[in-house]
Design a protein around this motif. Sequence first.
Motif, short mmCIF file in Angstrom:
data_model
loop_
_atom_site.label_atom_id
_atom_site.label_comp_id
_atom_site.label_asym_id
_atom_site.label_seq_id
_atom_site.Cartn_x
_atom_site.Cartn_y
_atom_site.Cartn_z
N UNK A 200 10.46 20.18 -15.91
CA UNK A 200 9.48 19.97 -16.97
C UNK A 200 8.65 21.16 -17.37
N UNK A 201 8.48 21.82 -16.26
CA UNK A 201 7.73 23.22 -16.38
C UNK A 201 8.67 24.29 -17.01
N UNK A 202 9.93 24.34 -16.61
CA UNK A 202 10.71 25.27 -17.15
C UNK A 202 11.32 24.87 -18.57
N UNK A 203 11.56 23.63 -18.83
CA UNK A 203 11.87 23.29 -20.11
C UNK A 203 13.63 23.05 -20.16
N UNK A 204 13.94 22.56 -19.14
CA UNK A 204 15.43 22.21 -19.07
C UNK A 204 15.85 21.20 -18.06
N UNK A 205 17.06 20.53 -18.26
CA UNK A 205 17.51 19.65 -17.19
C UNK A 205 18.20 20.31 -16.12
N UNK A 206 18.42 19.45 -15.05
CA UNK A 206 19.35 19.77 -14.03
C UNK A 206 20.53 20.02 -14.46
N UNK A 207 21.24 19.25 -15.40
CA UNK A 207 22.69 19.32 -16.00
C UNK A 207 22.87 20.57 -16.65
N UNK A 208 21.73 21.19 -17.05
CA UNK A 208 21.95 22.69 -17.64
C UNK A 208 21.83 23.83 -16.63
N UNK A 209 22.10 23.52 -15.37
CA UNK A 209 22.02 24.57 -14.42
C UNK A 209 23.12 24.66 -13.57
N UNK A 210 24.27 23.80 -13.70
CA UNK A 210 25.56 23.66 -13.19
C UNK A 210 26.61 24.63 -13.56
N UNK A 211 27.69 24.44 -12.82
CA UNK A 211 28.99 25.01 -13.33
C UNK A 211 29.94 24.02 -13.15
N UNK A 212 30.80 24.00 -14.34
CA UNK A 212 31.76 22.72 -14.59
C UNK A 212 33.17 23.71 -14.91
N UNK A 213 34.31 22.97 -14.78
CA UNK A 213 35.47 23.58 -14.88
C UNK A 213 35.73 24.09 -16.10
N UNK A 214 35.11 23.70 -17.01
CA UNK A 214 35.33 24.08 -18.41
C UNK A 214 34.52 25.59 -18.72
N UNK A 215 33.57 25.54 -18.08
CA UNK A 215 32.60 26.93 -18.25
C UNK A 215 32.51 27.89 -17.08
N UNK A 216 33.42 27.50 -15.93
CA UNK A 216 33.28 28.26 -14.82
C UNK A 216 33.15 29.87 -14.81
#
Length: 255
Positions: A200-216
């Motif tokens: 909340x303090x940083x203004x983004x969610x956990x799902x915006x901090x990961x690496x997935x196969x499509x964007x690795x």
Amino acid sequence: MTNIAKLSIGVAGALGPERIARIAAAVEAAGFHGIWVNDTPGADSLAALAAAAASTESLVLGTGVVPVDRRPAAQIAAEAAELPQHRLVLGIGSGGTRTGILAVMRGAIADLKRDTDARVMLGALGPKMRRLAATDADGPLLSWLTPQAAAAQAAEAHGADPDAHVALYVRAALDPAAVERLTTEAARYASYPNYAANFARLGFGADQTVVTPGDAAERVAAYRSAVDEVVLRAITPGEDDHDYLRFIEQAAALL
């Protein structure tokens, strides 16, 4: 930053020493900088790293992190004494400590610096803990950040001490079959009050901090431009050795 960060692999201590020894050998053979092992109740990261040390020659061995409320600094130092100190990074965290956290961690850092020759890094979320990590320890071990936030926090740490080593855990699924597990992992951390407050303090969610196969490739490159070391925390489709060896193979293509 102009340097490209070192790339390491992170696994859970729950895999056990024997399996982590095999995984560590593959991590070293693939050319990664280090292996980091999470310490969880019932899973001893230092025992796992002792096994990893025996199966490797030069791989950096890190704990990510040992909570000092569960294992005091004196105990960590004693149990780490037989590990190769020149390869060892003792990542520590506050765990369930609720009062006097900064003083507790400052004391733990000082004790480990006195009693071991290992590097000491501090798992840190908030600005005060991150500064302590940069000034008293060898640097912060960050997690759950976007590349932009990681770059900002790395600059902050280097401003406090230019020699601080900034490492960042990044949860990564490199196989499409592992994405569901990655989503579950992100949701779990987002539910923890301290992480929820930090997001909340940083203004983004956990799902915006990961690496997935499509964007690795793009994401890992962005993270490696932000910090000194990126630890790809392996999220795999299953828990077989094959799953981890496949992750290492896929991650090696990003080196």
